[in-house]
Design a protein around this motif. Structure first.
Motif, PDB file in Angstrom:
ATOM      1  N   LEU A  74      -1.321 -60.722 -36.864  1.00  0.00           N
ATOM      2  CA  LEU A  74      -2.773 -60.917 -36.985  1.00  0.00           C
ATOM      3  C   LEU A  74      -3.352 -59.598 -37.476  1.00  0.00           C
ATOM      4  N   TYR A  75      -4.040 -59.623 -38.607  1.00  0.00           N
ATOM      5  CA  TYR A  75      -4.585 -58.386 -39.168  1.00  0.00           C
ATOM      6  C   TYR A  75      -6.103 -58.456 -39.122  1.00  0.00           C
ATOM      7  N   CYS A  76      -6.714 -57.636 -38.280  1.00  0.00           N
ATOM      8  CA  CYS A  76      -8.173 -57.605 -38.203  1.00  0.00           C
ATOM      9  C   CYS A  76      -8.674 -56.386 -38.976  1.00  0.00           C
ATOM     10  N   GLY A  77      -9.865 -56.525 -39.570  1.00  0.00           N
ATOM     11  CA  GLY A  77     -10.395 -55.405 -40.347  1.00  0.00           C
ATOM     12  C   GLY A  77     -10.104 -55.551 -41.826  1.00  0.00           C
ATOM     13  N   VAL A  78      -9.887 -56.792 -42.286  1.00  0.00           N
ATOM     14  CA  VAL A  78      -9.694 -57.007 -43.723  1.00  0.00           C
ATOM     15  C   VAL A  78     -11.045 -56.771 -44.416  1.00  0.00           C
ATOM     16  N   LYS A  79     -11.033 -55.949 -45.455  1.00  0.00           N
ATOM     17  CA  LYS A  79     -12.291 -55.595 -46.141  1.00  0.00           C
ATOM     18  C   LYS A  79     -12.730 -56.728 -47.080  1.00  0.00           C
ATOM     19  N   LEU A  80     -14.046 -56.886 -47.161  1.00  0.00           N
ATOM     20  CA  LEU A  80     -14.611 -57.962 -47.981  1.00  0.00           C
ATOM     21  C   LEU A  80     -14.177 -57.840 -49.447  1.00  0.00           C
ATOM     22  N   ASP A  81     -14.088 -56.590 -49.943  1.00  0.00           N
ATOM     23  CA  ASP A  81     -13.688 -56.373 -51.341  1.00  0.00           C
ATOM     24  C   ASP A  81     -12.302 -56.948 -51.629  1.00  0.00           C
ATOM     25  N   LEU A  82     -11.428 -56.800 -50.644  1.00  0.00           N
ATOM     26  CA  LEU A  82     -10.058 -57.293 -50.809  1.00  0.00           C
ATOM     27  C   LEU A  82     -10.060 -58.826 -50.902  1.00  0.00           C
ATOM     28  N   ILE A  83     -10.927 -59.435 -50.101  1.00  0.00           N
ATOM     29  CA  ILE A  83     -11.020 -60.902 -50.125  1.00  0.00           C
ATOM     30  C   ILE A  83     -11.584 -61.351 -51.476  1.00  0.00           C
ATOM     31  N   LYS A  84     -12.624 -60.653 -51.933  1.00  0.00           N
ATOM     32  CA  LYS A  84     -13.228 -61.008 -53.231  1.00  0.00           C
ATOM     33  C   LYS A  84     -12.196 -60.893 -54.355  1.00  0.00           C
ATOM     34  N   LYS A  85     -11.394 -59.825 -54.282  1.00  0.00           N
ATOM     35  CA  LYS A  85     -10.379 -59.601 -55.317  1.00  0.00           C
ATOM     36  C   LYS A  85      -9.331 -60.736 -55.285  1.00  0.00           C
ATOM     37  N   ALA A  86      -8.952 -61.138 -54.069  1.00  0.00           N
ATOM     38  CA  ALA A  86      -7.957 -62.200 -53.941  1.00  0.00           C
ATOM     39  C   ALA A  86      -8.493 -63.502 -54.532  1.00  0.00           C
ATOM     40  N   ILE A  87      -9.777 -63.739 -54.318  1.00  0.00           N
ATOM     41  CA  ILE A  87     -10.373 -64.980 -54.854  1.00  0.00           C
ATOM     42  C   ILE A  87     -10.439 -64.900 -56.376  1.00  0.00           C
ATOM     43  N   SER A  88     -10.879 -63.753 -56.896  1.00  0.00           N
ATOM     44  CA  SER A  88     -11.007 -63.705 -58.365  1.00  0.00           C
ATOM     45  C   SER A  88      -9.636 -63.652 -59.055  1.00  0.00           C
ATOM     46  N   ASN A  89      -8.619 -63.155 -58.371  1.00  0.00           N
ATOM     47  CA  ASN A  89      -7.276 -63.140 -58.987  1.00  0.00           C
ATOM     48  C   ASN A  89      -6.544 -64.465 -58.877  1.00  0.00           C
ATOM     49  N   TYR A  90      -7.085 -65.385 -58.089  1.00  0.00           N
ATOM     50  CA  TYR A  90      -6.385 -66.670 -57.855  1.00  0.00           C
ATOM     51  C   TYR A  90      -6.179 -67.435 -59.168  1.00  0.00           C
TER      52      TYR A  90
END
Ligand code: GLY
Length: 351
Positions: free
Chosen positions: A335-351
Protein backbone atom coordinates in the motif's frame (compact mmCIF):
# COMPACT_ATOMS: atom_id res chain seq x y z
CA UNK A 1 -14.80 -30.80 -7.52
CA UNK A 2 -12.52 -28.50 -5.53
CA UNK A 3 -13.45 -27.43 -2.01
CA UNK A 4 -11.86 -24.32 -0.53
CA UNK A 5 -12.20 -23.56 3.17
CA UNK A 6 -13.11 -19.94 3.91
CA UNK A 7 -13.32 -18.43 7.42
CA UNK A 8 -16.50 -20.19 8.47
CA UNK A 9 -17.82 -21.82 5.32
CA UNK A 10 -16.83 -23.80 2.24
CA UNK A 11 -16.56 -22.79 -1.39
CA UNK A 12 -17.39 -25.68 -3.75
CA UNK A 13 -16.17 -25.38 -7.33
CA UNK A 14 -16.98 -27.53 -10.35
CA UNK A 15 -19.88 -29.16 -12.12
CA UNK A 16 -20.29 -31.48 -9.14
CA UNK A 17 -20.69 -28.53 -6.77
CA UNK A 18 -24.47 -28.94 -6.87
CA UNK A 19 -24.08 -32.37 -5.22
CA UNK A 20 -22.60 -30.42 -2.33
CA UNK A 21 -25.54 -27.97 -2.59
CA UNK A 22 -28.04 -30.84 -2.28
CA UNK A 23 -26.19 -32.20 0.76
CA UNK A 24 -26.10 -28.70 2.29
CA UNK A 25 -29.87 -28.25 1.80
CA UNK A 26 -30.75 -31.68 3.19
CA UNK A 27 -28.49 -31.29 6.21
CA UNK A 28 -29.53 -27.80 7.25
CA UNK A 29 -33.32 -28.16 7.30
CA UNK A 30 -34.30 -24.57 6.56
CA UNK A 31 -37.92 -23.54 7.09
CA UNK A 32 -38.22 -21.60 3.81
CA UNK A 33 -36.05 -21.16 0.75
CA UNK A 34 -35.93 -17.89 -1.18
CA UNK A 35 -34.16 -17.67 -4.50
CA UNK A 36 -33.12 -14.14 -5.39
CA UNK A 37 -32.51 -13.67 -9.10
CA UNK A 38 -32.67 -10.98 -11.78
CA UNK A 39 -34.42 -11.07 -15.16
CA UNK A 40 -31.39 -12.65 -16.79
CA UNK A 41 -30.74 -15.39 -14.23
CA UNK A 42 -34.48 -16.07 -13.94
CA UNK A 43 -34.50 -16.98 -17.61
CA UNK A 44 -31.10 -18.59 -18.13
CA UNK A 45 -29.96 -20.00 -14.77
CA UNK A 46 -32.98 -20.75 -12.58
CA UNK A 47 -34.25 -23.70 -14.69
CA UNK A 48 -30.81 -25.37 -14.42
CA UNK A 49 -30.68 -24.77 -10.66
CA UNK A 50 -34.18 -26.20 -10.09
CA UNK A 51 -33.37 -29.21 -12.25
CA UNK A 52 -30.10 -29.96 -10.45
CA UNK A 53 -31.35 -29.14 -6.93
CA UNK A 54 -34.96 -30.43 -6.86
CA UNK A 55 -35.49 -29.52 -3.20
CA UNK A 56 -35.54 -25.91 -4.36
CA UNK A 57 -38.72 -26.45 -6.37
CA UNK A 58 -40.57 -25.42 -3.21
CA UNK A 59 -38.62 -22.12 -3.00
CA UNK A 60 -40.21 -18.69 -3.29
CA UNK A 61 -38.68 -16.90 -6.27
CA UNK A 62 -37.92 -13.20 -5.89
CA UNK A 63 -37.12 -11.75 -9.30
CA UNK A 64 -35.52 -8.30 -9.46
CA UNK A 65 -35.02 -6.04 -12.45
CA UNK A 66 -31.48 -6.44 -13.84
CA UNK A 67 -28.82 -3.78 -13.59
CA UNK A 68 -26.37 -2.02 -11.26
CA UNK A 69 -28.84 0.88 -11.04
CA UNK A 70 -31.21 -1.48 -9.18
CA UNK A 71 -28.64 -2.05 -6.40
CA UNK A 72 -30.47 0.32 -4.10
CA UNK A 73 -32.26 0.53 -0.78
CA UNK A 74 -35.57 0.68 -2.72
CA UNK A 75 -34.87 -2.80 -4.08
CA UNK A 76 -33.98 -3.98 -0.57
CA UNK A 77 -37.38 -2.69 0.63
CA UNK A 78 -38.98 -4.79 -2.08
CA UNK A 79 -37.10 -7.93 -0.92
CA UNK A 80 -37.62 -7.31 2.81
CA UNK A 81 -41.31 -6.81 1.98
CA UNK A 82 -41.54 -10.07 0.04
CA UNK A 83 -39.83 -11.96 2.87
CA UNK A 84 -42.20 -10.47 5.43
CA UNK A 85 -45.34 -11.06 3.35
CA UNK A 86 -44.50 -14.72 2.86
CA UNK A 87 -43.70 -15.42 6.51
CA UNK A 88 -39.92 -15.71 6.35
CA UNK A 89 -38.44 -16.50 9.77
CA UNK A 90 -34.97 -16.77 11.33
CA UNK A 91 -34.55 -20.26 9.87
CA UNK A 92 -35.14 -19.13 6.27
CA UNK A 93 -32.40 -19.30 3.64
CA UNK A 94 -31.75 -16.78 0.88
CA UNK A 95 -30.09 -18.18 -2.24
CA UNK A 96 -28.36 -15.50 -4.28
CA UNK A 97 -28.44 -16.65 -7.91
CA UNK A 98 -26.69 -14.09 -10.07
CA UNK A 99 -23.78 -11.74 -10.49
CA UNK A 100 -22.34 -9.19 -8.08
CA UNK A 101 -25.50 -7.08 -7.83
CA UNK A 102 -27.50 -10.07 -6.59
CA UNK A 103 -24.90 -11.35 -4.11
CA UNK A 104 -24.15 -7.84 -2.77
CA UNK A 105 -27.82 -6.94 -2.35
CA UNK A 106 -29.00 -10.39 -1.28
CA UNK A 107 -26.17 -10.68 1.24
CA UNK A 108 -27.10 -7.28 2.66
CA UNK A 109 -30.81 -8.12 2.89
CA UNK A 110 -29.99 -11.44 4.59
CA UNK A 111 -27.57 -9.87 7.06
CA UNK A 112 -30.16 -7.32 8.20
CA UNK A 113 -33.48 -9.22 8.05
CA UNK A 114 -34.46 -10.16 11.62
CA UNK A 115 -30.86 -9.21 12.55
CA UNK A 116 -29.47 -11.77 10.14
CA UNK A 117 -30.57 -14.93 8.38
CA UNK A 118 -28.47 -17.39 6.37
CA UNK A 119 -27.66 -16.93 2.73
CA UNK A 120 -25.64 -18.83 0.15
CA UNK A 121 -24.16 -17.57 -3.11
CA UNK A 122 -24.50 -19.26 -6.47
CA UNK A 123 -22.53 -16.90 -8.74
CA UNK A 124 -23.43 -17.00 -12.42
CA UNK A 125 -20.82 -14.67 -13.95
CA UNK A 126 -17.04 -15.06 -14.02
CA UNK A 127 -16.76 -11.69 -12.25
CA UNK A 128 -18.89 -12.81 -9.32
CA UNK A 129 -17.30 -16.28 -9.20
CA UNK A 130 -13.76 -14.97 -8.79
CA UNK A 131 -14.50 -11.78 -6.88
CA UNK A 132 -17.90 -10.43 -5.78
CA UNK A 133 -19.40 -13.58 -4.25
CA UNK A 134 -16.26 -14.35 -2.21
CA UNK A 135 -15.31 -12.46 0.93
CA UNK A 136 -18.51 -11.33 2.63
CA UNK A 137 -18.75 -7.76 1.35
CA UNK A 138 -22.43 -6.91 0.97
CA UNK A 139 -24.23 -3.68 0.23
CA UNK A 140 -26.02 -1.29 -2.07
CA UNK A 141 -25.22 1.99 -3.83
CA UNK A 142 -26.53 5.18 -2.22
CA UNK A 143 -26.79 8.71 -3.61
CA UNK A 144 -24.60 7.74 -6.56
CA UNK A 145 -21.86 6.29 -4.35
CA UNK A 146 -21.06 2.65 -5.01
CA UNK A 147 -21.44 0.22 -2.08
CA UNK A 148 -21.99 3.10 0.33
CA UNK A 149 -24.36 1.22 2.65
CA UNK A 150 -23.47 -2.33 3.57
CA UNK A 151 -22.20 -4.94 5.96
CA UNK A 152 -19.45 -7.53 6.13
CA UNK A 153 -21.37 -10.77 6.41
CA UNK A 154 -20.11 -14.03 5.03
CA UNK A 155 -22.44 -16.49 3.31
CA UNK A 156 -22.97 -20.01 4.67
CA UNK A 157 -21.51 -21.53 1.49
CA UNK A 158 -20.68 -20.71 -2.11
CA UNK A 159 -21.40 -23.07 -4.98
CA UNK A 160 -19.50 -22.21 -8.16
CA UNK A 161 -20.85 -24.13 -11.12
CA UNK A 162 -19.12 -23.33 -14.44
CA UNK A 163 -22.24 -24.50 -16.30
CA UNK A 164 -23.57 -20.94 -15.96
CA UNK A 165 -20.63 -19.50 -17.88
CA UNK A 166 -21.92 -21.17 -21.05
CA UNK A 167 -24.50 -18.40 -21.48
CA UNK A 168 -21.93 -15.59 -21.14
CA UNK A 169 -20.49 -13.59 -24.04
CA UNK A 170 -16.74 -13.26 -24.64
CA UNK A 171 -17.01 -9.67 -23.39
CA UNK A 172 -18.50 -10.85 -20.09
CA UNK A 173 -15.75 -13.47 -19.67
CA UNK A 174 -13.10 -10.78 -20.20
CA UNK A 175 -15.00 -8.63 -17.70
CA UNK A 176 -14.37 -11.21 -14.96
CA UNK A 177 -10.90 -12.09 -16.18
CA UNK A 178 -9.62 -8.60 -15.25
CA UNK A 179 -10.00 -9.60 -11.58
CA UNK A 180 -8.09 -12.83 -12.29
CA UNK A 181 -5.22 -10.79 -13.77
CA UNK A 182 -5.32 -8.48 -10.75
CA UNK A 183 -5.06 -11.24 -8.17
CA UNK A 184 -2.14 -12.82 -10.03
CA UNK A 185 -0.29 -9.50 -10.21
CA UNK A 186 -0.58 -8.74 -6.50
CA UNK A 187 -0.41 -12.24 -5.07
CA UNK A 188 1.24 -14.94 -7.18
CA UNK A 189 3.91 -14.63 -9.87
CA UNK A 190 3.56 -18.29 -10.88
CA UNK A 191 -0.14 -17.81 -11.52
CA UNK A 192 0.74 -14.73 -13.60
CA UNK A 193 3.14 -16.86 -15.69
CA UNK A 194 0.37 -19.42 -16.13
CA UNK A 195 -2.10 -16.77 -17.30
CA UNK A 196 0.34 -15.46 -19.88
CA UNK A 197 0.40 -18.93 -21.50
CA UNK A 198 -3.37 -19.02 -22.08
CA UNK A 199 -4.22 -18.52 -25.71
CA UNK A 200 -7.98 -18.36 -26.07
CA UNK A 201 -10.74 -16.57 -24.14
CA UNK A 202 -12.37 -19.94 -23.41
CA UNK A 203 -9.30 -20.83 -21.32
CA UNK A 204 -9.78 -17.68 -19.18
CA UNK A 205 -12.68 -19.31 -17.37
CA UNK A 206 -11.46 -22.90 -16.99
CA UNK A 207 -12.18 -24.57 -13.67
CA UNK A 208 -8.47 -24.57 -12.88
CA UNK A 209 -8.15 -20.79 -13.38
CA UNK A 210 -11.32 -20.07 -11.40
CA UNK A 211 -10.22 -22.31 -8.54
CA UNK A 212 -6.77 -20.70 -8.30
CA UNK A 213 -8.19 -17.16 -8.44
CA UNK A 214 -10.73 -17.94 -5.70
CA UNK A 215 -8.10 -19.67 -3.54
CA UNK A 216 -5.83 -16.61 -3.75
CA UNK A 217 -8.62 -14.16 -2.92
CA UNK A 218 -9.84 -16.40 -0.10
CA UNK A 219 -6.38 -16.62 1.47
CA UNK A 220 -6.23 -12.79 1.57
CA UNK A 221 -9.76 -12.43 2.98
CA UNK A 222 -9.06 -15.06 5.65
CA UNK A 223 -6.18 -12.97 6.96
CA UNK A 224 -8.04 -9.64 6.82
CA UNK A 225 -11.82 -9.93 6.52
CA UNK A 226 -12.44 -6.31 7.53
CA UNK A 227 -9.86 -4.77 5.16
CA UNK A 228 -7.56 -3.31 7.80
CA UNK A 229 -4.42 -4.02 5.75
CA UNK A 230 -3.77 -6.95 3.39
CA UNK A 231 -7.24 -6.96 1.81
CA UNK A 232 -6.52 -3.47 0.47
CA UNK A 233 -4.27 -5.23 -2.06
CA UNK A 234 -7.44 -6.28 -3.89
CA UNK A 235 -7.85 -2.64 -4.86
CA UNK A 236 -4.97 -2.67 -7.36
CA UNK A 237 -6.27 -1.03 -10.55
CA UNK A 238 -9.41 0.07 -8.71
CA UNK A 239 -8.57 3.67 -7.68
CA UNK A 240 -8.32 4.81 -11.28
CA UNK A 241 -10.46 1.95 -12.62
CA UNK A 242 -13.45 2.70 -10.35
CA UNK A 243 -13.12 6.42 -11.11
CA UNK A 244 -13.08 5.68 -14.84
CA UNK A 245 -16.10 3.38 -14.52
CA UNK A 246 -18.05 6.04 -12.58
CA UNK A 247 -17.08 8.83 -15.01
CA UNK A 248 -18.08 6.85 -18.09
CA UNK A 249 -21.35 5.64 -16.54
CA UNK A 250 -22.15 9.27 -15.74
CA UNK A 251 -21.64 10.06 -19.43
CA UNK A 252 -23.92 7.11 -20.36
CA UNK A 253 -21.02 5.28 -22.03
CA UNK A 254 -21.03 1.52 -22.33
CA UNK A 255 -18.35 0.28 -19.93
CA UNK A 256 -18.00 -2.90 -17.87
CA UNK A 257 -16.29 -3.04 -14.49
CA UNK A 258 -13.50 -5.33 -15.69
CA UNK A 259 -12.76 -3.16 -18.72
CA UNK A 260 -12.32 -0.13 -16.48
CA UNK A 261 -10.18 -2.11 -14.03
CA UNK A 262 -7.97 -3.37 -16.88
CA UNK A 263 -7.32 0.26 -17.91
CA UNK A 264 -6.87 1.14 -14.22
CA UNK A 265 -4.16 -1.51 -13.85
CA UNK A 266 -2.28 -0.11 -16.85
CA UNK A 267 -2.38 3.41 -15.38
CA UNK A 268 -1.51 2.28 -11.85
CA UNK A 269 1.42 0.22 -13.19
CA UNK A 270 2.58 3.51 -14.75
CA UNK A 271 2.45 5.01 -11.23
CA UNK A 272 4.25 2.02 -9.67
CA UNK A 273 7.24 2.32 -12.02
CA UNK A 274 8.67 5.75 -10.96
CA UNK A 275 7.92 4.80 -7.34
CA UNK A 276 10.27 1.87 -7.97
CA UNK A 277 7.65 -0.73 -7.08
CA UNK A 278 8.07 -2.38 -10.46
CA UNK A 279 10.78 -2.23 -13.11
CA UNK A 280 10.30 -0.85 -16.63
CA UNK A 281 10.40 -4.44 -17.91
CA UNK A 282 7.65 -5.50 -15.49
CA UNK A 283 5.55 -2.47 -16.37
CA UNK A 284 5.85 -3.31 -20.07
CA UNK A 285 5.01 -6.95 -19.40
CA UNK A 286 1.83 -5.97 -17.50
CA UNK A 287 0.77 -3.33 -20.02
CA UNK A 288 1.40 -5.46 -23.11
CA UNK A 289 -0.55 -8.37 -21.70
CA UNK A 290 -3.58 -6.29 -20.70
CA UNK A 291 -3.58 -4.41 -24.00
CA UNK A 292 -3.51 -7.72 -25.89
CA UNK A 293 -6.92 -8.57 -24.35
CA UNK A 294 -8.80 -5.30 -23.77
CA UNK A 295 -9.45 -2.57 -26.26
CA UNK A 296 -8.26 0.93 -25.54
CA UNK A 297 -10.70 3.26 -23.75
CA UNK A 298 -10.82 6.81 -25.08
CA UNK A 299 -10.18 9.28 -22.24
CA UNK A 300 -11.40 12.75 -23.21
CA UNK A 301 -10.50 15.97 -21.36
CA UNK A 302 -13.96 15.86 -19.71
CA UNK A 303 -13.38 12.27 -18.54
CA UNK A 304 -9.93 13.18 -17.22
CA UNK A 305 -11.33 16.01 -15.11
CA UNK A 306 -14.05 13.75 -13.69
CA UNK A 307 -11.52 10.99 -13.09
CA UNK A 308 -9.36 13.24 -10.94
CA UNK A 309 -12.38 14.36 -8.90
CA UNK A 310 -13.39 10.76 -8.20
CA UNK A 311 -9.81 9.78 -7.34
CA UNK A 312 -9.46 12.64 -4.85
CA UNK A 313 -12.66 11.55 -3.10
CA UNK A 314 -11.94 7.83 -3.10
CA UNK A 315 -12.59 6.10 0.23
CA UNK A 316 -9.27 4.30 -0.14
CA UNK A 317 -7.43 7.56 0.63
CA UNK A 318 -6.22 8.20 4.19
CA UNK A 319 -6.76 11.85 5.17
CA UNK A 320 -5.16 13.99 2.46
CA UNK A 321 -2.86 11.18 1.42
CA UNK A 322 -3.66 9.51 -1.88
CA UNK A 323 -3.22 5.80 -1.28
CA UNK A 324 -2.77 3.20 -4.01
CA UNK A 325 -2.52 -0.57 -3.74
CA UNK A 326 0.43 -1.24 -6.02
CA UNK A 327 2.30 -4.35 -7.05
CA UNK A 328 5.70 -4.61 -5.40
CA UNK A 329 7.35 -6.57 -8.15
CA UNK A 330 4.97 -8.95 -9.91
CA UNK A 331 3.16 -11.23 -7.44
CA UNK A 332 3.51 -9.08 -4.32
CA UNK A 333 1.87 -5.94 -3.02
CA UNK A 334 2.42 -2.75 -1.06
CA UNK A 335 0.00 0.00 0.00
CA UNK A 336 1.64 3.25 -1.09
CA UNK A 337 0.27 6.43 0.48
CA UNK A 338 1.42 9.87 -0.62
CA UNK A 339 1.11 9.39 -4.38
CA UNK A 340 1.46 12.86 -5.94
CA UNK A 341 -1.33 14.22 -8.11
CA UNK A 342 1.14 15.01 -10.93
CA UNK A 343 2.11 11.36 -11.13
CA UNK A 344 -1.54 10.35 -11.45
CA UNK A 345 -2.12 12.97 -14.16
CA UNK A 346 0.92 11.71 -16.05
CA UNK A 347 -0.30 8.11 -15.82
CA UNK A 348 -3.67 9.13 -17.23
CA UNK A 349 -2.22 11.14 -20.09
CA UNK A 350 0.28 8.37 -20.96
CA UNK A 351 -2.46 5.71 -21.05
N1 GLY B 1 -13.67 -6.88 -4.33
C1 GLY B 1 -12.70 -6.53 -3.40
C2 GLY B 1 -12.86 -7.21 -2.10
O1 GLY B 1 -13.62 -8.14 -1.97
O2 GLY B 1 -12.22 -6.82 -1.15
Amino acid sequence: MATIKANSYNIYIGDKSFDALNTFLTKNKYSHYYILCDEHTFEFCLPTLLFLAPLLNEAEIIELESGEDKKTLETCLQVWGALTDTGADKKSLIINLGGGVISDLGGFVASTFKRGIDCINIPTTLLSMVDASVGGKTGVDFEGIKNHIGTTAEPKAIFVNPVFLETLSERQIKNGYAEVIKIALIADINFWKELKKLISVSEFSSEKIITKAIALKNSIVKKDLHEKNLRKSLNFGHNIGHALESALIKQNKDILHGEAIAAGMIMEAEIAKPLKRISLKEQKEITDYIRSIYKNIKITKETETQLLQYILHDKKNEGDDLCFALPNGIGAYELYCGVKLDLIKKAISNY
